[in-house]
Design a protein around this motif. Structure first.
Motif, PDB file in Angstrom:
ATOM      1  N   TYR A 146      -2.063   8.259   1.971  1.00  0.00           N
ATOM      2  CA  TYR A 146      -2.629   7.150   2.531  1.00  0.00           C
ATOM      3  C   TYR A 146      -1.765   6.615   3.801  1.00  0.00           C
ATOM      4  CZ  TYR A 146      -5.847   7.506  -1.199  1.00  0.00           C
ATOM      5  OH  TYR A 146      -6.671   8.235  -2.284  1.00  0.00           O
ATOM      6  N   PRO A 147      -0.890   7.520   4.575  1.00  0.00           N
ATOM      7  CA  PRO A 147      -0.024   6.990   5.517  1.00  0.00           C
ATOM      8  C   PRO A 147      -0.663   5.678   6.550  1.00  0.00           C
ATOM      9  CG  PRO A 147      -0.606   9.153   6.084  1.00  0.00           C
ATOM     10  CD  PRO A 147      -1.295   8.842   4.626  1.00  0.00           C
ATOM     11  N   ASP A 148      -1.915   6.169   6.678  1.00  0.00           N
ATOM     12  CA  ASP A 148      -2.542   5.092   7.750  1.00  0.00           C
ATOM     13  C   ASP A 148      -2.491   3.747   7.128  1.00  0.00           C
ATOM     14  OD1 ASP A 148      -2.585   7.163   9.595  1.00  0.00           O
ATOM     15  OD2 ASP A 148      -4.500   7.661   9.393  1.00  0.00           O
ATOM     16  N   ALA A 149      -3.104   3.624   5.804  1.00  0.00           N
ATOM     17  CA  ALA A 149      -3.334   2.536   5.133  1.00  0.00           C
ATOM     18  C   ALA A 149      -2.127   1.833   4.967  1.00  0.00           C
ATOM     19  CB  ALA A 149      -3.896   2.924   3.842  1.00  0.00           C
ATOM     20  N   VAL A 150      -0.912   2.591   4.717  1.00  0.00           N
ATOM     21  CA  VAL A 150       0.451   1.644   4.496  1.00  0.00           C
ATOM     22  C   VAL A 150       0.842   1.352   5.740  1.00  0.00           C
ATOM     23  CG1 VAL A 150       2.806   2.081   3.951  1.00  0.00           C
ATOM     24  CG2 VAL A 150       0.660   3.155   2.739  1.00  0.00           C
ATOM     25  N   GLU A 151       0.423   2.188   6.850  1.00  0.00           N
ATOM     26  CA  GLU A 151       1.008   1.589   8.241  1.00  0.00           C
ATOM     27  C   GLU A 151       0.132   0.398   8.711  1.00  0.00           C
ATOM     28  OE1 GLU A 151       0.897   3.308  12.767  1.00  0.00           O
ATOM     29  OE2 GLU A 151       1.061   4.607  11.128  1.00  0.00           O
ATOM     30  N   ALA A 152      -0.921   0.324   8.336  1.00  0.00           N
ATOM     31  CA  ALA A 152      -1.858  -0.600   8.625  1.00  0.00           C
ATOM     32  C   ALA A 152      -1.354  -2.011   8.029  1.00  0.00           C
ATOM     33  CB  ALA A 152      -3.405  -0.402   8.369  1.00  0.00           C
ATOM     34  N   MET A 153      -0.899  -1.853   6.711  1.00  0.00           N
ATOM     35  CA  MET A 153      -0.280  -3.170   6.332  1.00  0.00           C
ATOM     36  C   MET A 153       0.652  -3.844   7.126  1.00  0.00           C
ATOM     37  SD  MET A 153      -0.271  -2.299   2.062  1.00  0.00           S
ATOM     38  CE  MET A 153      -1.534  -1.739   1.377  1.00  0.00           C
ATOM     39  N   PHE A 154       1.509  -2.941   7.968  1.00  0.00           N
ATOM     40  CA  PHE A 154       2.619  -3.576   8.544  1.00  0.00           C
ATOM     41  C   PHE A 154       2.259  -3.239  10.127  1.00  0.00           C
ATOM     42  CE2 PHE A 154       4.790  -2.222   4.642  1.00  0.00           C
ATOM     43  CZ  PHE A 154       5.705  -3.279   4.501  1.00  0.00           C
ATOM     44  N   ALA A 155       0.935  -3.510  10.542  1.00  0.00           N
ATOM     45  CA  ALA A 155       0.747  -3.637  11.916  1.00  0.00           C
ATOM     46  C   ALA A 155       1.030  -4.913  12.407  1.00  0.00           C
ATOM     47  CB  ALA A 155      -0.912  -2.935  12.096  1.00  0.00           C
ATOM     48  N   ASP A 156       0.968  -5.040  13.662  1.00  0.00           N
ATOM     49  CA  ASP A 156       0.917  -6.250  14.244  1.00  0.00           C
ATOM     50  C   ASP A 156      -0.415  -6.661  14.416  1.00  0.00           C
ATOM     51  OD1 ASP A 156       2.062  -8.400  15.749  1.00  0.00           O
ATOM     52  OD2 ASP A 156       2.330  -7.208  17.520  1.00  0.00           O
ATOM     53  N   GLY A 157      -0.441  -8.257  13.919  1.00  0.00           N
ATOM     54  CA  GLY A 157      -1.705  -9.068  14.218  1.00  0.00           C
ATOM     55  C   GLY A 157      -2.782  -8.457  13.629  1.00  0.00           C
ATOM     56  N   LYS A 158      -3.922  -9.031  13.834  1.00  0.00           N
ATOM     57  CA  LYS A 158      -5.274  -8.722  13.194  1.00  0.00           C
ATOM     58  C   LYS A 158      -5.945  -7.742  14.145  1.00  0.00           C
ATOM     59  CE  LYS A 158      -5.915 -13.695  11.759  1.00  0.00           C
ATOM     60  NZ  LYS A 158      -6.719 -14.985  11.860  1.00  0.00           N
ATOM     61  N   GLY A 159      -6.930  -6.992  13.222  1.00  0.00           N
ATOM     62  CA  GLY A 159      -7.674  -5.984  13.841  1.00  0.00           C
ATOM     63  C   GLY A 159      -8.710  -5.357  13.037  1.00  0.00           C
ATOM     64  N   ALA A 160      -8.919  -4.301  13.144  1.00  0.00           N
ATOM     65  CA  ALA A 160     -10.215  -3.476  12.373  1.00  0.00           C
ATOM     66  C   ALA A 160      -9.800  -3.448  10.891  1.00  0.00           C
ATOM     67  CB  ALA A 160     -10.585  -2.466  13.189  1.00  0.00           C
ATOM     68  N   THR A 161      -8.320  -3.229  10.908  1.00  0.00           N
ATOM     69  CA  THR A 161      -8.019  -2.805   9.497  1.00  0.00           C
ATOM     70  C   THR A 161      -7.638  -3.930   8.708  1.00  0.00           C
ATOM     71  OG1 THR A 161      -5.820  -2.334  10.389  1.00  0.00           O
ATOM     72  CG2 THR A 161      -7.288  -0.312  10.336  1.00  0.00           C
ATOM     73  N   GLY A 162      -7.560  -5.166   9.236  1.00  0.00           N
ATOM     74  CA  GLY A 162      -7.255  -6.110   8.470  1.00  0.00           C
ATOM     75  C   GLY A 162      -5.925  -7.035   9.184  1.00  0.00           C
ATOM     76  N   LYS A 163      -5.370  -8.103   8.817  1.00  0.00           N
ATOM     77  CA  LYS A 163      -4.439  -8.909   9.402  1.00  0.00           C
ATOM     78  C   LYS A 163      -3.292  -8.511   9.063  1.00  0.00           C
ATOM     79  CE  LYS A 163      -4.114 -12.173   5.626  1.00  0.00           C
ATOM     80  NZ  LYS A 163      -4.404 -13.762   5.413  1.00  0.00           N
ATOM     81  N   GLY A 164      -2.756  -7.454   8.072  1.00  0.00           N
ATOM     82  CA  GLY A 164      -1.433  -7.186   8.062  1.00  0.00           C
ATOM     83  C   GLY A 164      -0.502  -7.988   7.352  1.00  0.00           C
ATOM     84  N   LEU A 165       0.781  -7.460   6.935  1.00  0.00           N
ATOM     85  CA  LEU A 165       1.527  -8.449   6.036  1.00  0.00           C
ATOM     86  C   LEU A 165       2.297  -9.171   6.928  1.00  0.00           C
ATOM     87  CD1 LEU A 165       3.292  -8.993   3.530  1.00  0.00           C
ATOM     88  CD2 LEU A 165       4.836  -7.072   4.153  1.00  0.00           C
ATOM     89  N   SER A 166       2.735  -9.276   8.190  1.00  0.00           N
ATOM     90  CA  SER A 166       3.385 -10.092   8.883  1.00  0.00           C
ATOM     91  C   SER A 166       2.394 -11.304   8.904  1.00  0.00           C
ATOM     92  CB  SER A 166       3.596  -9.380  10.431  1.00  0.00           C
ATOM     93  OG  SER A 166       4.328 -10.126  11.189  1.00  0.00           O
ATOM     94  N   ALA A 167       1.184 -11.132   9.426  1.00  0.00           N
ATOM     95  CA  ALA A 167       0.147 -12.190   9.820  1.00  0.00           C
ATOM     96  C   ALA A 167       0.129 -12.891   8.631  1.00  0.00           C
ATOM     97  CB  ALA A 167      -1.270 -11.724  10.349  1.00  0.00           C
ATOM     98  N   ALA A 168      -0.036 -12.417   7.219  1.00  0.00           N
ATOM     99  CA  ALA A 168      -0.131 -13.078   5.978  1.00  0.00           C
ATOM    100  C   ALA A 168       1.096 -13.961   5.813  1.00  0.00           C
ATOM    101  CB  ALA A 168      -0.375 -11.876   4.790  1.00  0.00           C
ATOM    102  N   LEU A 169       2.420 -13.263   5.914  1.00  0.00           N
ATOM    103  CA  LEU A 169       3.467 -14.021   5.701  1.00  0.00           C
ATOM    104  C   LEU A 169       3.821 -15.249   6.612  1.00  0.00           C
ATOM    105  CD1 LEU A 169       5.983 -14.340   3.872  1.00  0.00           C
ATOM    106  CD2 LEU A 169       7.303 -12.701   5.648  1.00  0.00           C
ATOM    107  N   SER A 170       3.154 -14.971   8.047  1.00  0.00           N
ATOM    108  CA  SER A 170       3.411 -15.976   8.995  1.00  0.00           C
ATOM    109  C   SER A 170       2.331 -17.314   8.728  1.00  0.00           C
ATOM    110  CB  SER A 170       3.155 -15.604  10.459  1.00  0.00           C
ATOM    111  OG  SER A 170       3.972 -14.577  10.804  1.00  0.00           O
ATOM    112  N   ALA A 171       1.383 -16.762   7.874  1.00  0.00           N
ATOM    113  CA  ALA A 171       0.512 -18.189   7.671  1.00  0.00           C
ATOM    114  C   ALA A 171       1.130 -18.949   6.490  1.00  0.00           C
ATOM    115  CB  ALA A 171      -1.102 -17.380   7.321  1.00  0.00           C
ATOM    116  N   ILE A 172       1.694 -18.042   5.639  1.00  0.00           N
ATOM    117  CA  ILE A 172       2.325 -18.775   4.670  1.00  0.00           C
ATOM    118  C   ILE A 172       3.442 -19.634   5.009  1.00  0.00           C
ATOM    119  CG2 ILE A 172       4.011 -18.792   2.538  1.00  0.00           C
ATOM    120  CD1 ILE A 172       2.352 -15.939   1.752  1.00  0.00           C
ATOM    121  N   SER A 173       4.344 -19.109   5.685  1.00  0.00           N
ATOM    122  CA  SER A 173       5.279 -19.741   6.495  1.00  0.00           C
ATOM    123  C   SER A 173       4.815 -21.071   7.534  1.00  0.00           C
ATOM    124  CB  SER A 173       6.202 -19.048   7.462  1.00  0.00           C
ATOM    125  OG  SER A 173       7.125 -19.569   8.047  1.00  0.00           O
TER     126      SER A 173
END
Length: 490
Positions: free
Chosen positions: A388-415
């Motif tokens: 599932y390379p696309d799914a893993v890549e989507a987790m590290f995608a920039d910002g929000k989108g059709a595939t979700g918000k991504g790890l960076s956005a989630a960590l930024s929200a916690i910060s």
């Protein structure tokens, strides 16, 4: 005991060390309060330091991950089979899954470049008046412009004619070049010099519709500007311009999957979705294949780096919130941050994808150990990247989108929540700083009270000592008198 201390000297009458006595009495009165304030101050200082350390840790973590994600190294990138002809790069936020195209570069876009006849002096006045710079399309044969059509005023991209005044302050070749550049009309003028002399060279923007003419309106009292005219020969029989067209204005010609297309430049962003094409050279008949390259190695490294950085921050939080020794053991914001980070591996980061595709960090191999640290299950991560390379890549995608918000956005929200000045560590910092200031005021009041008590007791004991000294003097006198009387009776 001999001493030069004024306070001790005051005890000469009574034999009491007043300095030591006063110090002992003041210490007895205030030692407990002083020790308590010192302890509180040290605790507050440690708390302020702990908050600053954690804030720096979480914001640095979020910022580093955001920079990595935005850098593009964790996203699928386009590839070119021949970078000497076409260089392909991804546009921000591009989704390149399934990219497959062929590009044939038939012609590069270029600018019109016009060069004047040679002049020996770059400062001597050419003439006075003005130039009108007009853009359009042109036909050129052997370096001579034979036809020019001005751009329609309402046509997209048309640049309106620009009038450039030439006065006595800028009438030399170098001054004219400066005046043209200062007009900001989209052309660049330079003076080229060699052993034969100097020439005025003017280069326009790329594109077929960006050919240009330069037409002088001369001051009758100081003619000469028309010697720098650029354009076709006039129809009124006057002398043709002596400038040479060394490079003609033309569009780039490319074929995308066999379809011929024209663009005004060599950097193109609207031919292949999500891809910027930089045309390097023309090669008729050569087809360049565009594909994609998955960032498998970069994603694997990013997951491991994330776990390592997470563990460093987790260790910091664990120390600061330790139930026994932690400076922030009762700080609700620090505890909330710790709780949010612990839940991050189970937070869904993508909301759509292939059936069975991972949506959380835990599902790609980031597992939580008993001590709260993270470790990477290499086998699980490798399997996720392969299946599932696309799914893993989507987790590290920039910002929000059709595939979700991504790890960076989630960590930024916690910060952001952690450093919030109303409910987060920002509020804790404000609270601790105020407490520190209040303790400083209390310490100042206590010091003042100690000084006042010392002064008061010293004065009281000095007065007592003076009276004792007086009594002692009287006693000595009486003793001497009695001794004298007794001696006289004998």
């Amino acid at each position: 005991m001999a001493t030069t201390s004024i306070t001790n000297a005051l005890g000469a009458g009574s034999g009491v060390d007043i300095k030591e006595l006063v110090t002992s009495l003041v210490d007895a009165q205030y030692a407990g309060k002083t020790a308590r304030l010192t302890k509180q101050t040290e605790a507050i200082t440690t708390q302020i330091s702990g908050v600053a350390t954690i804030k720096s840790g979480i914001t640095g973590f979020a910022s580093a991950l955001s920079s990595l994600v935005k850098g593009g190294s964790l996203a699928t990138s386009p590839t070119s089979s021949n970078p000497a002809i076409v260089i392909a790069t991804a546009l921000s936020g591009a989704k390149l899954a399934g990219l497959s195209s062929t590009i044939e570069v038939k012609q590069l876009a270029q600018s019109q470049v016009a060069t004047s006849a040679i002049r020996q002096d770059t400062i001597a006045s050419v003439g006075l008046g003005s130039f009108t710079l007009t853009f359009g399309t042109a036909e050129v044969t052997d370096g001579v412009m034979t036809k020019f059509t001005a751009g329609a005023p309402d046509a997209p991209g048309t640049i309106a004619p620009v009038v450039i005044p030439i006065t006595s302050g800028n009438s030399g070749l170098s001054g004219i070049a400066r005046a043209i550049n200062a007009a900001g009309a989209g052309v660049v003028a330079t003076v080229l010099t060699d052993a034969d002399g100097s020439r005025l060279s003017i280069k326009g923007p790329t594109g077929e519709a960006k050919a240009f003419t330069l037409t002088a309106t001369e001051d009758a009292a100081a003619p000469g500007l028309s010697s720098l005219n650029i354009g076709p020969a006039p129809t009124d029989g006057t002398a043709a311009p002596t400038t040479t067209i060394g490079s003609i204005a033309q569009d780039s010609l490319v074929a995308v999957d066999g379809t011929p297309l024209k663009r005004s430049g060599n950097s193109i962003t609207d031919l292949v979705p999500g891809v910027k094409l930089d045309l390097v050279s023309a090669s008729l008949g050569t087809k360049v294949t565009l594909g994609t390259s998955a960032p498998t190695t970069a994603l694997s490294q990013a997951v491991n780096d994330f776990a390592e950085t997470y563990n460093q921050l987790a260790a910091m939080l664990k120390e600061q919130t330790d139930p026994v020794s932690g400076a922030l053991r009762t700080d609700s914001a620090a505890i909330a941050l710790q709780r949010s980070l612990r839940g991050l591996t189970l937070t869904p980061l993508v909301t759509s994808g292939a059936t069975g595709a991972p949506t959380t960090l835990a599902e790609i191999g980031l597992q939580t150990n008993r001590d709260g640290t993270l470790s990477v299950n290499a086998a699980t991560l490798t399997s996720a990247l392969m299946k599932y390379p696309d799914a893993v890549e989507a987790m590290f995608a920039d910002g929000k989108g059709a595939t979700g918000k991504g790890l960076s956005a989630a960590l930024s929200a916690i910060s952001d929540a952690a450093i919030n000045t109303t409910t987060g560590l920002g509020a804790s910092s404000v609270r601790y700083t105020k407490s520190q200031a209040d303790l400083a005021d209390d310490q100042a009041d206590l010091t003042k009270a100690e000084t006042n008590m010392t002064t008061r007791l010293t004065a009281q004991f000095a007065a007592m000592d003076a009276r004792v000294a007086a009594y002692q003097s009287t006693l000595t006198f009486l003793t001497q008198q009695i001794d004298a009387w007794n001696n006289s009776s004998n």
